[in-house]
Design an enzyme around this catalytic site. Structure first.
Site, short mmCIF file in Angstrom:
data_model
loop_
_atom_site.label_atom_id
_atom_site.label_comp_id
_atom_site.label_asym_id
_atom_site.label_seq_id
_atom_site.Cartn_x
_atom_site.Cartn_y
_atom_site.Cartn_z
CB CYS A 259 -11.62 -2.54 5.01
SG CYS A 259 -10.52 -3.41 6.16
CE LYS B 253 -7.10 2.81 9.36
NZ LYS B 253 -8.12 1.90 8.81
CB CYS C 48 -14.27 -9.89 8.16
SG CYS C 48 -12.96 -8.68 8.46
CB CYS D 185 -8.66 -9.83 2.75
SG CYS D 185 -8.67 -9.36 4.50
NE ARG E 122 -3.47 -0.36 2.72
CZ ARG E 122 -3.97 -0.89 3.85
NH1 ARG E 122 -3.75 -0.31 5.01
NH2 ARG E 122 -4.70 -1.98 3.81
CB CYS F 276 -13.47 -4.33 2.10
SG CYS F 276 -14.03 -6.01 2.41
NE ARG G 208 -1.86 1.77 9.53
CZ ARG G 208 -2.60 0.69 9.24
NH1 ARG G 208 -3.42 0.68 8.21
NH2 ARG G 208 -2.52 -0.39 9.99
CE LYS H 152 -5.41 -1.08 11.43
NZ LYS H 152 -6.32 -1.75 10.48
FE1 SRM Z 1 -8.52 -2.39 6.45
C1 SRM Z 1 -6.96 -4.97 7.98
C2 SRM Z 1 -7.78 -3.66 3.45
C3 SRM Z 1 -9.43 0.53 5.03
C4 SRM Z 1 -10.10 -1.50 9.33
N1 SRM Z 1 -7.50 -4.01 5.83
C5 SRM Z 1 -6.89 -4.95 6.62
C6 SRM Z 1 -6.05 -5.91 5.79
C7 SRM Z 1 -4.66 -5.36 5.70
C8 SRM Z 1 -6.06 -7.38 6.26
C9 SRM Z 1 -4.95 -7.80 7.18
O1 SRM Z 1 -4.79 -7.23 8.27
O2 SRM Z 1 -4.25 -8.74 6.81
C10 SRM Z 1 -6.81 -5.80 4.44
C11 SRM Z 1 -6.00 -6.13 3.19
C12 SRM Z 1 -6.90 -6.72 2.12
C13 SRM Z 1 -6.23 -6.84 0.82
O3 SRM Z 1 -6.05 -8.00 0.37
O4 SRM Z 1 -5.90 -5.83 0.21
C14 SRM Z 1 -7.39 -4.40 4.55
N2 SRM Z 1 -8.47 -1.66 4.60
C15 SRM Z 1 -8.22 -2.37 3.48
C16 SRM Z 1 -8.54 -1.56 2.24
C17 SRM Z 1 -7.64 -1.85 1.06
C18 SRM Z 1 -10.01 -1.82 1.89
C19 SRM Z 1 -10.47 -1.36 0.53
O5 SRM Z 1 -11.14 -2.19 -0.08
O6 SRM Z 1 -10.23 -0.23 0.12
C20 SRM Z 1 -8.43 -0.15 2.82
C21 SRM Z 1 -7.04 0.42 2.75
C22 SRM Z 1 -6.98 1.77 3.37
C23 SRM Z 1 -5.69 2.50 3.18
O7 SRM Z 1 -5.41 2.87 2.05
O8 SRM Z 1 -5.02 2.76 4.18
C24 SRM Z 1 -8.80 -0.41 4.26
N3 SRM Z 1 -9.50 -0.73 7.08
C25 SRM Z 1 -9.89 0.31 6.31
C26 SRM Z 1 -10.86 1.10 6.98
C27 SRM Z 1 -11.56 2.32 6.43
C28 SRM Z 1 -10.88 3.59 6.79
O9 SRM Z 1 -9.81 3.58 7.37
O10 SRM Z 1 -11.45 4.64 6.52
C29 SRM Z 1 -11.07 0.51 8.21
C30 SRM Z 1 -12.12 0.96 9.27
C31 SRM Z 1 -11.69 2.13 10.04
C32 SRM Z 1 -10.88 1.71 11.21
O11 SRM Z 1 -9.66 1.61 11.07
O12 SRM Z 1 -11.46 1.44 12.27
C33 SRM Z 1 -10.21 -0.64 8.27
N4 SRM Z 1 -8.48 -3.09 8.34
C34 SRM Z 1 -9.26 -2.62 9.37
C35 SRM Z 1 -9.06 -3.45 10.52
C36 SRM Z 1 -9.76 -3.28 11.90
C37 SRM Z 1 -9.03 -2.33 12.76
C38 SRM Z 1 -9.60 -2.30 14.15
O13 SRM Z 1 -9.45 -1.30 14.82
O14 SRM Z 1 -10.17 -3.27 14.63
C39 SRM Z 1 -8.16 -4.46 10.13
C40 SRM Z 1 -7.64 -5.62 11.00
C41 SRM Z 1 -6.60 -5.20 11.95
O15 SRM Z 1 -6.08 -4.10 11.94
O16 SRM Z 1 -6.29 -6.05 12.79
C42 SRM Z 1 -7.83 -4.20 8.75
FE1 SF4 Z 2 -10.40 -7.97 4.77
FE2 SF4 Z 2 -12.29 -7.65 6.57
FE3 SF4 Z 2 -10.95 -5.55 5.68
FE4 SF4 Z 2 -12.64 -6.72 4.10
S1 SF4 Z 2 -13.17 -5.72 6.03
S2 SF4 Z 2 -10.54 -6.13 3.53
S3 SF4 Z 2 -12.47 -8.83 4.67
S4 SF4 Z 2 -10.10 -7.19 6.85
#
Ligand code: SRM
Ligand code: SF4
Length: 563
Positions: free
Chosen positions: A476, A210, A472, A433, A74, A427, A144, A208
Site C-alpha cells: 500500500c 487504479k 505486508c 489493518c 475512504r 502504510c 478507484r 480493483k
Molecule cells: Fe491498500 C488492502 C490501506 C493504497 C494494495 N489497503 C488494503 C486495506 C483496505 C486492508 C484490507 O483489505 O482489509 C488497508 C486498510 C488499512 C487501514 O486500516 O486503513 C489498505 N491502501 C491502504 C492505504 C490507506 C495505505 C496508506 O497508508 O495510505 C492506501 C489507500 C489508497 C486509497 O486512497 O485508495 C492504500 N493499496 C494501496 C496501494 C498504493 C496505490 O494504489 O498507489 C496499493 C499497491 C498498488 C496496487 O494496488 O497494486 C495497495 N491494498 C493493496 C492490496 C493488494 C492488491 C493486490 O493486487 O494484490 C490490498 C489487499 C487486497 O486488495 O486484497 C490492499
Molecule cells: Fe495493510 Fe498490508 Fe496495506 Fe499495509 S500494505 S495497509 S499492512 S494491507
C-alpha cells in the site's frame, strides 16, 4: 463441459442486486457491531471496510466479547482537490463521528476515517454528502480514486490534467443507485432488474482498478504502479494527449511466486479525443479477460502477463477504434513533493506541508489538526492531497501568504525534514489493518531517525533516497517501487528490498528476508559506507545497488523479481 468455479466474490456480486446485498438489514441489526460475511465484501464498493482494533483483540477474546468492530471509510477525492470549506466539514466529522478523531491522508490522494461505529456510518456518509463528497467506488472491484500530479505551481498543464482526473473519475463511477438508496435515503428502486451497469455489468471488474496521471518531469503519483497510467503530453502549455501505460500493480503474497509486483508498460500515445474511449476499452478488456477464478491473479497486470501486451493492445484498439501512435519521448525525474512555498504559473501561491504517515491529529508538539482547521477557516482556496500522504495549502493570494505562514508557524506545521524522510511513505498497518504482519506507520518514523543517523555518519545526509515501508506485501505504500523498501514478514521483521530506481521506473528486489531492526541497520550501514565512497556522480542509491551487484536489476518482473 463443467462450469469453472469462480472466486466466491463473483457469486456475491452477481447475487447482490447491484451492490445492495443485505446491507440495510445489517445496518439495522444492533446485536452485533459487524455486518454479515457477504455484506462485508459489498460494503467495500460503498467505500468502507469492517475492522477491529488488533491491539485489543486478545483482551476482548479473554473477556468473551466480540472483537471491537469499527469501520474504516475512504472518501473519493479525484486528483486530491478539496475546498477548504469541504475540509472544515471533513474535520468536524472526524471529531464527532469517529473514535480515532483523526483524518488519515492516503497514498492515493484521498483521506480515510478510522474507528467509525456501525451506528454512525449513515450519519457520517450523509455528512460527507453535505460537503459534496462521497465514498462510492473508493474501494471494491471498480475504478478507484483517480490520481494526478497535484503540484499546481509547476505549470498551467496541471489544471487541465486535474480536469481529466475528475472527468475519468465521474465517467467511470458505478451507475447503481444502491449507495443513494442505502445511505442517502434515496428512493428505493422496487424493480432493480431494469437497472444497468453499462461499463461494469452485474459482476463489476474481477478486481480493483487504479489510474493515475503524471505531469512530466514529476512522477509524484508513481504512474508505473497503476493498472492504467497516463503521462500528460503537451504542445507548449496545451495538453494534447497522453502516453498510456497498462499493467502496473504492487500487491503480492510472500512465498507465492505466481504473484508479483509489476510496472505498467506503454501502449502508446493517444490524443485527447481518443483518451476516454481507450481508457474504457482497457477497462472492459480487463472486465472480460481478467481472471475471475483466483483473486490473487485477477489484476490487469496478470491479464497482460497471461495474454501478452500485444494481444491486449490489439483488443483495446479494436474496441476503442483507436490506433495507438508510438509513445512520445518524456523524462520523469522527480519523485515526492516540493515542500514549502512555491508560486504557481497563475501567480497564486502553494504551501506544501510534510504530514508524517499522512496522519492528521493533534500532538502535543504539533497540533496539526487544529492548525489545518485554522488555516481552512481563513483561506478560501483549496487543500490538495498528494500521493505521498502530504497536503498542499493551495491557491493562496500574495496578500494572504503572510497570514497563512503565521498560522503554519504558530501550529508547528512547517516541519523541516531530511531529504529521505520527505520522500518516505509508510502504510497504515497496525492496529487497524487486518492484513498487517508488522508495524509500518507507527514504527517507520523512529526507524527513519536511525537511518538518518547512519546517513549523517557517512556524510550522505543530503542525498535523497526513496525509502518506504509496509506491514505486508500488499504494497500500500508502493514499497517495491522504492530505492529501499521494507515489507513486513512478522512482528518486528521485514524483508529488505534494494535497487529500485529514483524515478520509479524500475522495481527493487529482495536483498534479505525476515530481518530485524538491528540487521536492517547493519546492512544499511555497510551499504551507505560503500555508497559514500564508490558512488558515481549523481548516482542514486538504488542504481548504485544494481551497478555494484548487491541486487540484479528487475527488468521483467515475472522473470526477475524472484530469481
Ligand atoms: Fe491498500 C488492502 C490501506 C493504497 C494494495 N489497503 C488494503 C486495506 C483496505 C486492508 C484490507 O483489505 O482489509 C488497508 C486498510 C488499512 C487501514 O486500516 O486503513 C489498505 N491502501 C491502504 C492505504 C490507506 C495505505 C496508506 O497508508 O495510505 C492506501 C489507500 C489508497 C486509497 O486512497 O485508495 C492504500 N493499496 C494501496 C496501494 C498504493 C496505490 O494504489 O498507489 C496499493 C499497491 C498498488 C496496487 O494496488 O497494486 C495497495 N491494498 C493493496 C492490496 C493488494 C492488491 C493486490 O493486487 O494484490 C490490498 C489487499 C487486497 O486488495 O486484497 C490492499
Ligand atoms: Fe495493510 Fe498490508 Fe496495506 Fe499495509 S500494505 S495497509 S499492512 S494491507
Amino acid at each position: 463441459m463443467t462450469e469453472k468455479k469462480l472466486a466466491e466474490n463473483e457469486y456475491l456480486k452477481r447475487d447482490s442486486r447491484l451492490l445492495r446485498g443485505t446491507i440495510t438489514e445489517g445496518l439495522a441489526t444492533q446485536v452485533t457491531g459487524a455486518f454479515a460475511a457477504g455484506d462485508q465484501q459489498l460494503i467495500k464498493f460503498h467505500g468502507f471496510y469492517q475492522q477491529d482494533d488488533r491491539d485489543l483483540r486478545r483482551e476482548r477474546a479473554e473477556q468473551k466479547l466480540e472483537p471491537l468492530y469499527s469501520f474504516m471509510l475512504r472518501a473519493r477525492v479525484a486528483g486530491g482537490v478539496c475546498t477548504t470549506a469541504q475540509w472544515l466539514g471533513v474535520d468536524s466529522i472526524a471529531s464527532e463521528l469517529t473514535h480515532s478523531h483523526s483524518i488519515r491522508l492516503t497514498s492515493r490522494q484521498t483521506f480515510q476515517y478510522h474507528g467509525i461505529a456501525k451506528r454512525n456510518l449513515k450519519t457520517l456518509i450523509q455528512g460527507l454528502d453535505r460537503q459534496a463528497l462521497d465514498s462510492i467506488a473508493a474501494c471494491g472491484d471498480v475504478n478507484r480514486n483517480v490520481m494526478c500530479s497535484p503540484n499546481p505551481q509547476a505549470s498551467i498543464l496541471h489544471t487541465q490534467v486535474q480536469q481529466w482526473a475528475k472527468q475519468l473519475s465521474d465517467e467511470l463511477l458505478p451507475h447503481t443507485r444502491a449507495y443513494a438508496e442505502i445511505w442517502l435515503d434515496g428512493e428505493t428502486l422496487l424493480d432493480t432488474a431494469a437497472e444497468q451497469e453499462p461499463i461494469y455489468g452485474e459482476t463489476y471488474l474481477p478486481r480493483k482498478f487504479k489510474m493515475a496521471i503524471a505531469v512530466p518531469p514529476d512522477n509524484d503519483v508513481d504512474v508505473y504502479t497503476n493498472d492504467l497510467g497516463l503521462i500528460a503530453i503537451a504542445d507548449g502549455e496545451q495538453l494534447i494527449g497522453f502516453n498510456m501505460l497498462i499493467g502496473g500493480g504492487m500487491g503480492c503474497t510472500h512465498g507465492d511466486h505466481q504473484t508479483f509486483p509489476r510496472l505498467a508498460e506503454p501502449l502508446g500515445f493517444v490524443s485527447l479525443a481518443d483518451t476516454m474511449a481507450a481508457v474504457k476499452a482497457v477497462m472492459t478488456v480487463q472486465r472480460d479477460w481478467g481472471n475471475r477464478e483466483n483473486r490473487r491473479r485477477a489484476r490487469l497486470k496478470y491479464t497482460v502477463e497471461d495474454h501478452g501486451l500485444d494481444k491486449v493492445k490489439a483488443e483495446v484498439s479494436r474496441r476503442a477504434n483507436v490506433v495507438f501512435q508510438p509513445a512520445k519521448t518524456v523524462t520523469l525525474t522527480n519523485r515526492g513533493d516540493r515542500y514549502g512555498w512555491h508560486e504557481g504559473a497563475d501567480g497564486l501561491w502553494h504551501l506544501t506541508l510534510f504530514i508524517e504517515g499522512g496522519r492528521i491529529s493533534d500532538q502535543p508538539d504539533q497540533p496539526l489538526q487544529t492548525g489545518l482547521r485554522e488555516i481552512a477557516k481563513c483561506h478560501q482556496g483549496e487543500f490538495r492531497l498528494t500521493a505521498n500522504q502530504n497536503l498542499i495549502v493551495s491557491s493562496v493570494t500574495a496578500e494572504d501568504k503572510a497570514k497563512i505562514t503565521a498560522l503554519a508557524e504558530q501550529y508547528g506545521l512547517l516541519r523541516q525534514v531530511s531529504a529521505s524522510r520527505g520522500l518516505g511513505i509508510a502504510c497504515v498497518a497496525l492496529p487497524t489493518c487486518p492484513l498487517a504482519m508488522a508495524e509500518a506507520e507507527r514504527y517507520f518514523p523512529s526507524l527513519l531517525s536511525q537511518i538518518e543517523a547512519l546517513q549523517q555518519q557517512h556524510d550522505i545526509a543530503q542525498q535523497p533516497m526513496v525509502i518506504r515501508m509496509t506491514g505486508c506485501p500488499n504494497g500500500c505504500a508502493r514499497p517495491f517501487a522504492a530505492e529501499i523498501g521494507m515489507v513486513g514478514k512478522s512482528p518486528g521483521r521485514y524483508n529488505l528490498y534494494l535497487g529500485g530506481s529514483f524515478n520509479g521506473d524500475r522495481l527493487n528486489k529482495c536483498y534479505r528476508e525476515n530481518q530485524t531492526e538491528a540487521e536492517i541497520l547493519s546492512i544499511l550501514d555497510s551499504l551507505f559506507r560503500d555508497y559514500a565512497s564508490e558512488r558515481l556522480d549523481g548516482e542514486g542509491i538504488g542504481d548504485f545497488c544494481v551497478r555494484v551487484g548487491r541486487v540484479k536489476a528487475v527488468i521483467n518482473a515475472a522473470e526477475d523479481f524472484y530469481d
